[in-house]
Enzyme design. Structure first.
Site, mmCIF file in Angstrom:
data_model
loop_
_atom_site.group_PDB
_atom_site.id
_atom_site.type_symbol
_atom_site.label_atom_id
_atom_site.label_comp_id
_atom_site.label_asym_id
_atom_site.label_seq_id
_atom_site.Cartn_x
_atom_site.Cartn_y
_atom_site.Cartn_z
ATOM 1 C CG HIS A 1 2.202 -8.990 0.144
ATOM 2 N ND1 HIS A 1 1.554 -10.111 0.610
ATOM 3 C CD2 HIS A 1 2.030 -8.036 1.103
ATOM 4 C CE1 HIS A 1 1.014 -9.859 1.795
ATOM 5 N NE2 HIS A 1 1.284 -8.595 2.110
ATOM 6 C CB SER B 1 10.632 2.372 4.538
ATOM 7 O OG SER B 1 11.885 2.656 3.968
ATOM 8 C CG ASP C 1 -1.944 -1.010 1.297
ATOM 9 O OD1 ASP C 1 -2.024 -1.830 0.362
ATOM 10 O OD2 ASP C 1 -2.724 -1.030 2.272
#
Length: 272
Positions: A142, A228, A86
């Site tokens: 992911h 980050s 995200d």
């Protein structure tokens, strides 16, 4: 406060030990009391979290939370590259002769981003996404493709902020900060997933102590302890981006970023 003074303060606070102190507190039982305030402050959608707030024993445990099953759908379009995270897109564009142009006003080279890996030649004219995770975001990373894990590398470095100020006013933070790099071979080429540490990020960790030899698109790869950036690089001549995505677009993990086409003959002859 002048930009030069802010830059000086940032330089002074970029030492790894400062982030380690912050990280130690976030992992302590004392930090548990901060979880509700932290969630409200950043507008985190706690309904998506795998557990109720009171079930997290530390702030770090909440920050690195998993989500409830079904909270993110992984695009199943054939040959898709999906977002690992995200995030907000803070850099997007073609790589030209090994240079990634104009990430918040600064240019980077594939050579420096990949720490002079011999694999850099594969990305000389590829495509690049820079994906910034704010404290609001889900912080697990992911796999953007299905394929074979070719190589991993940990690159020690600084912990400069990777927010708007850091990217624009600090010198080349994406290639000076600590990084964890994963190269994955898929059916049409190869991708590099560059996980960039940042201020107050005490570590970047793989989701498993030993990565499997192969990953399926959407599989857990790693996670950040505090916000980050992920830099995704695609191999030369293999990728077409989704035209709806631009600088500043918000993306979610599993969202399609574009599609792959067969790599060149030279690429397909490489050892997989």
């Amino acid at each position: 406060m002048t930009k030069s003074f802010m830059r000086l303060l940032t330089e002074l606070s970029s030492r790894k030990w400062i982030s380690q102190i912050t990280g130690a507190f976030a992992k302590s039982k004392l930090s548990k009391a901060m979880i509700p305030t932290f969630a409200r402050m950043y507008g985190i959608n706690v309904a998506e979290a795998e557990k109720a707030l009171h079930e997290y024993s530390t702030l770090n445990e909440f920050f690195t939370r998993r989500l409830k099953t079904g909270s993110r759908m992984v695009d199943n379009t054939e040959h898709a590259l999906v977002s690992s995270v995200d995030a907000v897109i803070t850099g997007i564009g073609s790589i030209s002769e090994g240079t990634v142009f104009n990430v918040k006003g600064q240019d980077y080279t594939v050579e420096e981003l990949l720490n002079r890996s011999p694999r850099e030649v594969n990305y000389k004219n590829g495509f690049c996404f820079v994906l910034y995770l704010s404290p609001t975001d889900y912080h697990r990373i992911h796999s953007p493709v299905s394929g074979k894990v070719l190589e991993t590398e940990h690159v020690p470095g600084k912990v400069y902020p990777v927010n708007e100020f850091g990217l624009r006013h600090m010198t080349r933070v994406l290639s000076r900060n600590e990084r964890l790099i994963t190269f994955i071979r898929h059916e049409h080429g190869e991708v590099a997933v560059v996980k960039v540490g940042a201020l107050n990020v005490s570590s970047i960790k793989y989701a498993a102590e030993k990565l499997p030899d192969r990953l399926t698109r959407g599989d857990e790869l790693a996670y950040f302890e505090f916000g980050s950036t992920v830099v995704l690089l695609t191999e030369s001549g293999t990728f077409t981006p989704d035209p709806s995505l631009t600088l500043g677009s918000k993306v979610r993990m599993g969202q399609r970023l574009g599609t792959f086409s067969p790599a060149s003959e030279e690429s397909e002859e490489k050892d997989v």
